[in-house]
Design a protein around this motif. Structure first.
Motif, mmCIF file in Angstrom:
data_model
loop_
_atom_site.group_PDB
_atom_site.id
_atom_site.type_symbol
_atom_site.label_atom_id
_atom_site.label_comp_id
_atom_site.label_asym_id
_atom_site.label_seq_id
_atom_site.Cartn_x
_atom_site.Cartn_y
_atom_site.Cartn_z
ATOM 1 N N PHE A 135 0.823 -1.607 0.327
ATOM 2 C CA PHE A 135 -0.580 0.227 0.036
ATOM 3 C C PHE A 135 0.811 0.851 -0.453
ATOM 4 N N GLY A 136 1.518 1.155 0.378
ATOM 5 C CA GLY A 136 2.958 2.209 0.347
ATOM 6 C C GLY A 136 3.275 2.491 -1.302
ATOM 7 N N GLY A 137 3.446 2.204 -2.157
ATOM 8 C CA GLY A 137 3.926 2.404 -3.429
ATOM 9 C C GLY A 137 2.699 1.708 -4.520
ATOM 10 N N PHE A 138 2.159 1.966 -5.253
ATOM 11 C CA PHE A 138 1.349 0.338 -5.766
ATOM 12 C C PHE A 138 2.847 0.884 -7.232
ATOM 13 N N SER A 139 3.763 0.463 -7.379
ATOM 14 C CA SER A 139 4.995 -0.072 -8.290
ATOM 15 C C SER A 139 5.082 -1.526 -8.315
ATOM 16 N N GLY A 159 6.561 -7.230 -1.548
ATOM 17 C CA GLY A 159 5.353 -7.261 -0.553
ATOM 18 C C GLY A 159 4.840 -8.189 -0.791
ATOM 19 N N ILE A 160 4.450 -9.288 -1.242
ATOM 20 C CA ILE A 160 3.834 -10.265 -1.298
ATOM 21 C C ILE A 160 4.401 -11.770 -1.398
ATOM 22 N N LEU A 161 5.525 -11.012 -1.319
ATOM 23 C CA LEU A 161 6.696 -11.835 -0.552
ATOM 24 C C LEU A 161 6.901 -12.012 1.155
ATOM 25 N N ALA A 162 7.332 -10.237 1.328
ATOM 26 C CA ALA A 162 6.893 -10.019 2.312
ATOM 27 C C ALA A 162 6.042 -11.503 3.432
ATOM 28 N N VAL A 163 4.916 -10.999 2.680
ATOM 29 C CA VAL A 163 3.882 -12.103 3.052
ATOM 30 C C VAL A 163 3.398 -13.334 3.325
#
Length: 150
Positions: free
Chosen positions: A46-50, A57-61
């Motif tokens: 959600f911090g930046g939609f790049s 983000g997906i890998l971290a989750v």
């Protein structure tokens, strides 16, 4: 009480907890890292939609969920660290064999040290108790060093 002495005492206590209850402490560290990674992943998405932020983000989750439900983060991270250190030390020893600046005996000893570090990585990955006890001993040594430092 000085901050070094207070930090030393807390480090000694935390080290004893890791040694006395390695399964509990290892699991707790894994859950804490997992929750942190999930929050990092959500913030990254959600911090930046790049594309980069969304992938990170997906890998971290995913890794956060793995650390919470499947993988013991402490032994995994410690094992990976020992593997990397072992490989680097072995390569330095091999390079020392071919250079004129280092003796051959020193190079062979460095290679043996790299093999030992690599083996410690394997032990850490296969037995989470080993990693927790190793961390506990390190915390106690650090705590004593901080407590007696002037």
């Amino acid at each position: 009480m000085e901050s070094n002495k207070m930090t030393g005492i807390l480090s000694i206590i935390l080290g004893l907890i890791f040694i006395i209850c390695p399964v509990l402490s290892s699991g707790l560290v894994s859950v804490m890292i997992g929750v942190s990674l999930i929050f990092l992943g959500i913030a990254s998405i959600f911090g930046g939609f790049s594309a980069f932020n969304i992938i990170v983000g997906i890998l971290a989750v995913i890794f956060g969920l793995l650390f919470i439900f499947q993988i013991d983060a402490l032994s995994f991270l410690l094992g990976i660290q020992f593997y990397i250190i072992g490989i680097v030390i072995i390569l330095l020893g091999i390079a020392g064999l071919f250079s004129s600046g280092m003796s051959k005996i020193a190079s062979i000893l460095i290679i043996l040290l790299g093999i030992i570090a690599f083996a410690l990585g394997g032990l850490s990955l296969t037995n989470p108790l080993y990693a927790a006890i190793l961390i506990g001993v390190s915390l106690i040594i650090q705590g004593v060093r901080l407590y007696v430092a002037e």
